[in-house]
Every structure is written in C-alpha cells, then in structure tokens.
Design an enzyme around this catalytic site. Structure first.
Site, PDB file in Angstrom:
ATOM      1  N   PRO A  19     -37.803 -19.779 -41.184  1.00 24.59           N
ATOM      2  CA  PRO A  19     -38.448 -18.503 -41.513  1.00 24.59           C
ATOM      3  C   PRO A  19     -39.094 -17.873 -40.291  1.00 24.59           C
ATOM      4  O   PRO A  19     -39.648 -18.577 -39.446  1.00 24.59           O
ATOM      5  CB  PRO A  19     -39.519 -18.902 -42.541  1.00 24.59           C
ATOM      6  CG  PRO A  19     -39.797 -20.343 -42.259  1.00 24.59           C
ATOM      7  CD  PRO A  19     -38.490 -20.923 -41.796  1.00 24.59           C
ATOM      8  N   PRO A  20     -39.014 -16.553 -40.150  1.00 25.43           N
ATOM      9  CA  PRO A  20     -39.712 -15.885 -39.060  1.00 25.43           C
ATOM     10  C   PRO A  20     -41.206 -16.178 -39.143  1.00 25.43           C
ATOM     11  O   PRO A  20     -41.767 -16.236 -40.237  1.00 25.43           O
ATOM     12  CB  PRO A  20     -39.444 -14.397 -39.296  1.00 25.43           C
ATOM     13  CG  PRO A  20     -38.409 -14.317 -40.343  1.00 25.43           C
ATOM     14  CD  PRO A  20     -38.352 -15.614 -41.045  1.00 25.43           C
ATOM     15  N   CYS A  21     -41.833 -16.391 -38.014  1.00 22.43           N
ATOM     16  CA  CYS A  21     -43.258 -16.757 -38.008  1.00 22.43           C
ATOM     17  C   CYS A  21     -44.068 -15.668 -37.333  1.00 22.43           C
ATOM     18  O   CYS A  21     -44.604 -15.856 -36.246  1.00 22.43           O
ATOM     19  CB  CYS A  21     -43.465 -18.085 -37.292  1.00 22.43           C
ATOM     20  SG  CYS A  21     -45.178 -18.637 -37.288  1.00 22.43           S
ATOM     21  N   GLN A  22     -44.135 -14.509 -37.964  1.00 20.02           N
ATOM     22  CA  GLN A  22     -44.939 -13.425 -37.402  1.00 20.02           C
ATOM     23  C   GLN A  22     -46.418 -13.666 -37.687  1.00 20.02           C
ATOM     24  O   GLN A  22     -46.767 -14.282 -38.687  1.00 20.02           O
ATOM     25  CB  GLN A  22     -44.502 -12.067 -37.974  1.00 20.02           C
ATOM     26  CG  GLN A  22     -44.777 -11.883 -39.455  1.00 20.02           C
ATOM     27  CD  GLN A  22     -43.635 -12.322 -40.347  1.00 20.02           C
ATOM     28  OE1 GLN A  22     -42.948 -13.277 -40.045  1.00 20.02           O
ATOM     29  NE2 GLN A  22     -43.453 -11.604 -41.444  1.00 20.02           N
TER      30      GLN A  22
END
Length: 406
Positions: free
Chosen positions: A84-87
C-alpha cells in the site's frame, strides 16, 4: 518439520503488474484474487492469467467482496500481501485530517487484515516508511499516539502497535534485492506478520564480491542474456542529454565528463548536494542495475544502456525485474515503463514467499539472523529488533525533555 495439506492461498492487494505475486507463486503459493485500481495494470493481469481481478479503489471494497471473488472463506486464506502507498497523513484542518487518516490506503490494508485475520501477511513498501511521521490521529487514537505525532518513524511504530493488538508478531528490514540474486540494487522494506511467532529475516544469498556467500551479485550482462536478437522498445533520450553521453563509457556518469564540459552539462544542478550519480549515467554490464524508476530518461536518474546511445528498453526493464519474457504489459510505452518500474522484483517476491512457507512448515534456521554476516541494508537501524527499541528510547528522551521544562 511440519507438513500438511494447507493450501497457500493468497489475497493480493495493490497487485500492480504482479511482480510480487509471480514471486509468491514461484515459491509455492496460489494467488486467489488481485485487487488493483489502475486500469492498465488490471488489463495486464487479465492478459497473463485467469486470476479474478477486483478493479476498484481499496477503500470502496468490502472484505466480503474480496473473499467472494476469491472463492475463499476467511479460514482458507494463508496470507494477505501487498504494497500500500504510505503517504503521510494530512494536518490541514481537523476534519480533512481525519478523512485523510481513515481513507489512507495503509490503514485500509490494516483493516482488511483485521477482518480476514489470516495467519500471515506481507507488507512491502519504500524505504520512506521507516521515517514517515504520523502527522495526525483521530480522537480514538489520541491517548496512545498523540505524544509521538510528528516524530520520524512514528508511522512504522503505529503499525507495529496496531498489528500487535491483532495478534501479529512483526519482523522487518530494508532489503537490498541484489543480496537475493536480483540484478538490481533495489531497496525495499518488507514487513512479515505472523500469528505463529516472529519470523526470522531471510539470510542474503548473494554479496557484492561473493566471498561471504559464494555467489556474486547478478550483473546486467547475466540478466540480458538472450536479448541480443530481440527487438528493443524504448523511449528516446532527449538530444541535450545524448550530446554529453557521447563522452561517456560503460559505468560512467557526469563526473567522468571532461572538466571543461561538466559545468556546461550540469548547469545549476552542479550545485546540488549529494553524489548526483544519476546525471548522464551509463549503466555497467558487470554490476546490477540501480533502482528502476517509472521512466528511464529523467535528467537526474538516467538509466542509459551501457554501450548503446539509448535508454534501457522495456524488455531490459522486464528482465531486471525478472518478469517472464512472455509476460504481456498493456498500454503505451510510458505506461509499460511505469508498470514494470513500480513492481516488486519477482526474485524478492520469491524470497518473501519461501520465508513464509518455510516458517509455517518449520523448515528454517532459527539462528540465521544471529549468524548472518551480510548487512541487510547499507543503512543502520532498519531491522525491527533495532528500529523499535531505538524509537522507544527516542520517545522516552522526548518525554524526559518535556518534563525537564516544567
């Protein structure tokens, strides 16, 4: 050694072009469903497999939909995997920040694991997850995490704590893919989650010289074998960059330009801090590739062929990421570069898959971390047994400083 008839069914989330999934399947797992919102990546999955695909935003998908599409019950899921993208979470206003928190992909990933509760999971991410701050938390988390808001690494600590509440023991580090036979010095964090005890990190199988492991890093020359007579598709390098590449040989970059040409070529970029090794860079046949990006022709991260006046081709990209030669990528050339560049190397996926299966079957060396002589990463304190104690000490020091002010 424990063996059984357990099916190693995997739910793949944020599947992309399936680099991680191909590695897991090579290791002996079965990908039962892919969840991906990028339309072209979904077309790539469908062009190469019969795996059912849920093409949607993960925040709009229910756990029931995932299980139904996979034709699995919760009990039949061996692992949930994905990157998952970790923004970072927004701090722009209370209302917005809470929406940002609850709509964050990595939080939804955690929720799906909570709802399905598989014995294992794999969370893959970029190096930045180790320093990403937890900028804001909703009211229900404030008592537990407000004191670490804005601290570097607090996102990872948050995940550590929240997965622990769900019964998972975590092990993680920043892996250099080249240490596992991938022809690319690509660094990625892999988190192993287990309800059956902490999983020791896998021992590197390759090293730069080969002296420690018996196997040297896999080179570009090895990766490109058999591509000599294959048509290469690639983006054109801008003419301005080509002008200076004519000065350079295999393995060289802007530092190898004639002194009188360096200033002209680099312009204001010459004043940038850091090594700037990606400017006017020709790769070396005798070494692994640097990290593949979503485009090979960016000015500061050029990926030029070692000897030809061109960028790496998509066929070479695919070899470096270890996709099968018959894997079909759907989209324009720029789309294909993006799909391959964003993928997890197949070889690293294989290592992750074997790590889970071997642990599950009790077919592993419990002392392998203690006996390992190859650093997992060139950076310090990236392993869970280093990172977590260090972060906790930083929290204690912060609290002590706060108390001393009163």
């Amino acid at each position: 050694m424990v063996t059984n008839n357990f099916s190693y069914n995997v739910v793949s989330i944020f599947s992309g072009a399936m680099g991680l999934d191909l590695g897991l399947e090579k290791a002996g797992m079965k990908v039962a469903v892919c969840v991906e919102m990028d339309k072209l990546a979904c077309k790539t999955i469908r062009a190469n497999s019969n795996i059912p695909v849920i093409e949607n935003d993960i925040n709009k998908i229910t756990t029931d939909e995932i299980l139904t599409t996979a034709s699995l019950s919760k009990e039949e899921v061996f692992a949930i995997v994905g990157g998952p993208p970790c923004q970072a979470f927004s701090t722009a206003g209370k209302r917005l920040s809470l929406q940002d928190f609850r709509g964050n992909a990595i939080i939804r990933y955690l929720q799906i694991i909570e709802e399905i509760s598989p014995p294992y999971f794999i969370l893959e991410n970029v190096r930045g997850i180790l320093s990403t701050p937890l900028n804001v938390v909703p009211p229900e988390y404030e008592k537990e995490y407000n004191h670490i808001v804005e601290m570097q690494g607090s996102m990872m600590y948050f995940l550590w704590q929240e997965f622990s509440k769900l019964g998972y023991q975590l092990s993680f580090t920043l892996f250099n893919s080249a240490n596992y036979g991938v022809p690319q010095a690509r660094e990625r964090v892999i988190i192993f989650g287990s309800k059956k005890g902490r999983i020791p990190l896998p021992t590197p199988t390759h090293s730069q010289t080969g002296q420690e492991t018996g196997k040297k890093w896999t080179s570009l020359k090895e990766a490109f074998q058999g591509l000599e007579n294959v048509k290469q598709d690639y983006l054109e390098i801008p003419q301005r960059i080509k002008k200076y590449l004519t000065y350079l040989k295999e393995g060289q970059n802007w530092r190898d330009l004639p002194p009188e040409v360096q200033k002209e070529a680099m312009g204001n970029s010459l004043e940038l801090v850091g090594g700037k090794t990606g400017f006017f860079r020709r790769l070396s046949f005798s070494e692994p590739s640097p990290t593949l990006l979503t485009s090979p022709i960016m000015n500061a991260t050029l990926l030029a062929h070692p000897t030809e006046m061109r960028a790496l081709s998509v066929q070479e990209y695919a070899r470096i990421q270890q996709f099968p030669d018959n894997w079909k990528f759907v989209g324009k050339l720029t789309d294909i570069y993006k799909q391959i560049g964003n993928a997890v190397p197949v070889g690293l996926g294989y290592v992750a898959g074997r790590t889970l299966i071997d642990f599950h079957e009790e077919n592993y060396d419990a002392k392998r971390e203690k006996n390992n002589i190859i650093p997992y990463s060139r950076y310090l304190d990236c392993c869970d047994f280093e990172f977590i104690p260090k972060f906790k000490n930083q929290v204690i020091q912060k609290e002590q400083v706060k108390l001393s002010l009163f």
